[in-house]
Structures are given as C-alpha cells and as structure tokens.
Design an enzyme around this catalytic site. Structure first.
Site, PDB file in Angstrom:
ATOM      1  N   LYS A  60      36.252   7.861 112.100  1.00  0.00           N
ATOM      2  CA  LYS A  60      35.381   8.475 111.083  1.00  0.00           C
ATOM      3  C   LYS A  60      34.290   9.289 111.763  1.00  0.00           C
ATOM      4  O   LYS A  60      33.713   8.849 112.778  1.00  0.00           O
ATOM      5  CB  LYS A  60      34.783   7.363 110.215  1.00  0.00           C
ATOM      6  N   SER A 111      33.787   6.242 101.131  1.00  0.00           N
ATOM      7  CA  SER A 111      33.550   7.476 101.848  1.00  0.00           C
ATOM      8  C   SER A 111      34.483   7.701 103.041  1.00  0.00           C
ATOM      9  O   SER A 111      34.579   8.834 103.518  1.00  0.00           O
ATOM     10  CB  SER A 111      32.105   7.510 102.353  1.00  0.00           C
ATOM     11  N   SER A 113      33.282   1.435 101.475  1.00  0.00           N
ATOM     12  CA  SER A 113      33.876   2.675 101.986  1.00  0.00           C
ATOM     13  C   SER A 113      35.081   2.517 102.886  1.00  0.00           C
ATOM     14  O   SER A 113      35.704   3.522 103.230  1.00  0.00           O
ATOM     15  CB  SER A 113      32.823   3.495 102.712  1.00  0.00           C
TER      16      SER A 113
HETATM   17  N1  GLN Z   1      30.528   4.440  97.609  1.00  0.00           N
HETATM   18  C1  GLN Z   1      29.367   3.726  98.068  1.00  0.00           C
HETATM   19  C2  GLN Z   1      28.195   4.668  98.139  1.00  0.00           C
HETATM   20  O1  GLN Z   1      28.355   5.772  97.750  1.00  0.00           O
HETATM   21  C3  GLN Z   1      29.648   3.071  99.375  1.00  0.00           C
HETATM   22  C4  GLN Z   1      29.554   3.991 100.509  1.00  0.00           C
HETATM   23  C5  GLN Z   1      29.869   3.342 101.812  1.00  0.00           C
HETATM   24  O2  GLN Z   1      30.337   2.200 101.854  1.00  0.00           O
HETATM   25  N2  GLN Z   1      29.535   4.053 102.873  1.00  0.00           N
HETATM   26  O3  GLN Z   1      27.136   4.328  98.563  1.00  0.00           O
END
Ligand code: GLN
Length: 479
Positions: free
Chosen positions: A77, A152, A176
């Site tokens: 990532k 994400s 995410s």
């Molecule tokens: N979707 C969640 C957010 O927008 C989690 C994001 C993540 O785990 N980095 O904060």
C-alpha cells in the site's frame, strides 16, 4: 489468472526450481496486462523496477536459504515508506515524494526474501471505503470492473484478487484491510494493535492504525503476517512479543471452541443473502466441532460515531505536518508563512481529507473537547469492555459479516459521506478495541463476493487464523 501461492513460490525458489527474480517479473507482466484494457484495474500507483527492487533488498543473495518469502512478489500500500519507489498516500500533497527510510514491515518482508512488486492505490491517506478518494483515479474491482474494490486498501485487495501478487500489505484503521478483502473475494487480516510495527506507516489515526495482510488464501496472508510481526524498538506502541507461529497452527481446527454470533451484527435489516452466508459459515464451524452461541455487544450501535470522532481528531493532529514546508507540495506563489500553509493545503488535499481535518479540529476545540472527543474516548472503553465480557464468558471467537453490502458501483456513494461511513459498521469495533480480526471469502451474494469476519481476543492470531482456515476449507476455497 491464478499465480502460484506465496508458500509454493517460496518453496520453488528455495529448492532452485525457479530463479529468485522470476516471480516478480511475472507479477509485473500481469500488472501491466491488468491495466491494458478499456477498463484498467489500476491497482498500482507505481511498479518496481526489478533491478532496483533487488538492490533495495536487505539480504537477497539468490533468494534461497531459509527465506520464508523467497522471491515472493508482494504488493505494498502506498502509505508504507519505501526507498526505491515514491510514497504518495494517493495524495497530490505527496505526489512524487521519496521517503528517506523504509517502513519496518517493508524491511522485514525484504529480509524474508520477499520482493516489493509496486505501491498500491488507496483512498487519500487511508480515508475512505472505496478507493475513489485517490487523487490519482479509482481502482476497479477485478470481480466486476464497474464496481469499487472497497477501501481504503483497495489497490492491495485488487492486486491479489486480479492474481497479480499472491499477497499484499495494507493498513486498517477502521476496516481498510477487511472490507476491501470482502468486496474483492480475498483474505484480509488486521492483527492485534501493537503486533506489527507502525514505523514508516504514514499516520492517519495512530491509536487505531495497524498494518495488515491480504492473501489469495489464509495461508498466504498468515505467511506474510508472520514475516512482518514482532517487536520494533522504533515504534513505542509495538508489543514486546516475538513474531507468532501462524503457519504452523493453520490446521489446528476449531474443535471444542465456542463461536459467538453477536445479535447487533445480524440485525433484522441485514440483507437476507448476507445473513444466509453467515448462517452457512456458522453451520460449517459447527460441523468442524465448534459450539455456536448467540451473544450481545450492546455498545455496538455507538461504534461508527465514536470511530469518526476519534479518527478525525487524530487525523487533524497527524496531518498538521503537511504545511508546505517540510513534505511534498509547496505553493510557489505564497509569500508569508500563513499563506504557505493555506495555499499548499488547498492545493494538496482532496475534499474528504479537508472534511476530516475540519471535523477533527472541531471535535478537539476548546469548549467542545469534552462533549465530543472526551465522550468518544469513554464510549470506546465501553465497546472494548463488551468484547472482554464475551471472552470472559468463554467465547473464543465472534462470527459476523464483514460488510453490510457487496461491492457497489463506482460513483454510487461518492457524494454521500454518511452512507460511505456506514460501510465500516462491522469493522470499526475491532480497531476501537485493539483486537485482531480476519475477513474470509464466504461465497457470493447478488453474484458478488461476500466476506465473513472472525474476531478473537488480543494476541490470539494463531487460533483465529486456524478458524479462518477451517472456514476457507469448508467453503470450498483453497484446499
Ligand atoms: N473507511 C474507514 C475510514 O474512512 C476506515 C479507513 C481505514 O481503515 N484506513 O476512515
């Protein structure tokens, strides 16, 4: 489409059947292929140069010896720092940014013989659930290119689902890793907070962030997690524990274990197809010797608001470092200090990041701090206590859906942040409580992949992954 597993690749390289550089070259060819059609997957923001990837390696003689990831291409990532490739967090702010050091997890995967295949797309700074918040364009779901891969860590999930790499690194602040794993039909693990070093992971919400792994199988996600785990003196929240033996316990099964199904995670409003997949998963666990029990985690309903108050508060503090002076873009026309901050941030940050900084700053401001941040901290403690109570009652694991919906069409939720935030309803609790959780493919709903989530007490990754492996086998995944 399916490349050999990471375990098999490493074995072939170790015995000399395959030269150590070959699997990476093949992965790079598959990555280019996936982006060549009219609907490119766009899992990667940058791809490794195989020669330089080797140079950057710590101990890549010929990739043989005892290296558990010998020659294995790993998608990383793009919020994890690497020396040989830019680290952009999918933000204009860090476009082309080169880190002067590598994340501990990247060093460890290289030391285990693994090769960084490239840096994967994400929602800017990890903020989102669809990978549409990337400043460099969205990633498509390889199972249905008209849909999002989740987020994400959508690029990492897509790289594994498209068969480009057998495993990948992501980060999980509120789901995410698990949510995109579920939407793309692959395995995703978020370890216990403190199990894996955060050194070199660009911070979003430090008390929630944890690096996690993706695999085409439970075994590959476990192999990579084992390689990156363990104490790191460079991260003060890293636990003083050695890396656990995960692969060695994968076939331990679930005989005699108690699996709880929390009422709050299978509400009456749950999509009946998703409910049917979770029922089926629980029948498989029961057939393998587990006892199934209904349980309750009464504070679950406060989890999403609690998460968004805390995550935005921490983000507003962590992102203050992007001031146009030290990292990334700097507005050239700005003269005075304040102008440098304002113009650089206006240029560098996308709308979701701006929204979160404003929300977080508000929640921490004098006069509102107790009402929002202070209260959310107290509710976080209650959510963690709900879990401790069920463990104390003899429950070994919890079984829940990973996501309330399968992959949605690109663009469907882009203008509706609250519906996007609700994608995380079943995943944020594990981050708030600091416990490990894994998403395993559990068949399909509406013709799209569906994930089952298993959660366990802190530090129980080995039995948790053995339970995930039991589900995988009985659901007809990797034999
Ligand atoms: N979707 C969640 C957010 O927008 C989690 C994001 C993540 O785990 N980095 O904060």
């Amino acid at each position: 489409m399916t490349p050999p597993s990471a375990l098999e690749t490493a074995r072939r390289v170790r015995v000399g059947e395959v030269p150590a550089h070959r699997p990476l070259e093949e992965a790079l060819a598959r990555a280019r292929e996936a982006d060549s059609g009219s609907r490119p997957i766009h899992a990667f923001l940058s791809l490794s140069d195989p020669d330089r990837a080797q140079e950057a390696g710590v101990s890549q003689d010929d990739g043989r010896g005892s290296f558990p990831l010998a020659g294995v291409p790993v998608a990383v990532k793009d919020n994890l720092c690497t020396l040989d490739l830019p680290t952009t967090c999918a933000s204009r702010f860090l476009e082309g940014y080169r880190s002067p050091y590598e994340a501990t997890v990247v060093r460890r995967l290289r030391a285990a013989g693994g090769r960084v295949g490239g840096k994967t797309n994400l929602d800017e700074f990890g903020m989102g659930s669809s990978t549409e918040n990337s400043a460099f364009g969205p990633t498509r779901n390889p199972r249905d290119p008209s849909r999002v891969p989740g987020g994400s860590s959508g690029g990492s999930a897509a790289a594994v689902a498209a068969g480009i790499a057998p495993c990948a690194l992501g980060s999980d602040t509120g789901g995410s890793v698990r949510q995109p794993a579920a939407l793309c039909g692959v395995v995703g693990v978020k370890p216990t907070y403190g199990r894996v070093s955060r050194y070199g992971l660009v911070a979003f919400a430090s008390s929630l962030d944890q690096v996690g792994t993706f695999g085409a199988s439970v075994a590959d996600a476990a192999l990579l997690l084992e390689a990156i785990s363990g104490h790191d003196p460079r991260d003060s929240t890293s636990a003083r524990l050695p890396a656990p033996d995960l692969v060695g316990h994968l076939e331990d099964g679930v005989a005699g274990k108690v699996v709880g199904i929390p009422d709050e995670y299978v509400p009456d409003t749950l999509d009946p197809e998703i409910r049917a997949r979770i029922d089926e998963a629980s029948r498989h666990l029961a057939a393998a010797g587990a006892r199934i029990r209904r349980v309750s985690l009464p504070h679950t309903r406060y989890a999403v608001p609690t998460y968004y108050v805390l995550a935005t508060a921490e983000a507003s503090s962590n992102l203050a470092r992007y001031d146009g002076v030290r990292f990334g873009v700097r507005a050239p026309e700005a003269r005075a200090t304040q102008e440098v901050y304002e113009a650089s941030r206006s240029r560098g940050f996308g709308p979701e990041v701006v929204r979160r900084i404003i929300l977080g700053t508000f929640g921490l401001s004098a006069g509102y701090h107790d009402q929002y941040y202070g209260r959310a901290q107290r509710v976080r403690a209650l959510i963690a206590r709900d879990f401790r109570r069920v463990w104390a009652d003899g429950v070994d694991f919890l079984l829940t859906p990973t996501s309330p919906t399968p992959a949605f069409p690109l663009g469907e939720r882009s203008d509706d942040p609250v519906s996007m935030y609700l994608s995380d309803i079943f995943t944020v609790t594990a981050n708030l409580a600091g416990i490990p959780a894994v998403s395993v493919p559990a068949g399909s709903t509406h013709g799209l992949p569906c994930g089952a989530q298993l959660l366990s007490p802190a530090w129980h990754e080995a039995p948790l992954l053995a339970a995930a492996r039991t589900l995988e086998r009985s659901l007809g995944g990797e034999q």
